[in-house]
Design a protein around this motif. Structure first.
Motif: not given
Length: 161
Positions: A95-121
């Motif tokens: 479950d830890g592996i599944v959670k980590k993999a799915l949550v990573a793909k369900a979370t924005s990869s944009a830096p926290l200080d970026m004012p606008i989230e780019l589509p690739e993030h």
């Protein structure tokens, strides 16, 4: 070592010591050794004391966790937009592996200080379950093996860049 319990070191040391003088010829030999180390308390302990040792050995020998770590991202990659993935895991390591993999793909990869989230993030998945879904009491009564299952589901919302 996958077998994490109060007696893990003692079991591992006993196995190594036994193998220096005598080979294990069958699973009953190993089960007997584990039983001599891990106490069985009727009413408090579920199942044979060696069952988790055999589970840990099976997981390690078959490389089950490594396979799962590779399979979840690959499954998400081949999903079409709108496609769903549902994963049932039967112990916390899975479950830890599944959670980590799915949550990573369900979370924005944009830096926290970026004012606008780019589509690739933007996230690739949207989680359909909040936390894990577990079997109902009726299901557990009908199928005792369902007691340990944890289910996570997600929907692909965009293709990765």
């Amino acid at each position: 070592m996958l077998f994490r319990s109060r007696y893990a070191k003692q079991v591992a040391h006993a196995i190594v010591a036994r193998r220096t003088t005598q080979s294990f010829t069958n699973s009953a030999d190993l089960a007997s050794l584990v039983s001599s180390i891990v106490p069985y308390v009727p009413g408090k302990t579920t199942g044979h004391p060696a069952k988790r040792v055999f589970q840990a050995l099976r997981i390690e020998v078959n490389g089950e966790l490594e396979i799962l770590e590779q399979t979840i991202p690959a499954a998400v990659d081949v999903l079409s937009v709108g496609g769903r993935i549902l994963v049932m895991s039967y112990h916390s390591l899975e479950d830890g592996i599944v959670k980590k993999a799915l949550v990573a793909k369900a979370t924005s990869s944009a830096p926290l200080d970026m004012p606008i989230e780019l589509p690739e993030h933007q996230p690739v998945l949207r989680m359909l379950t909040r936390g894990t879904a577990v079997a109902s009491e009726d299901e557990k009564n009908e199928n005792p093996r369902a007691a340990s299952v944890r289910m996570r589901a997600a929907e692909k919302i965009r293709d990765a860049a």
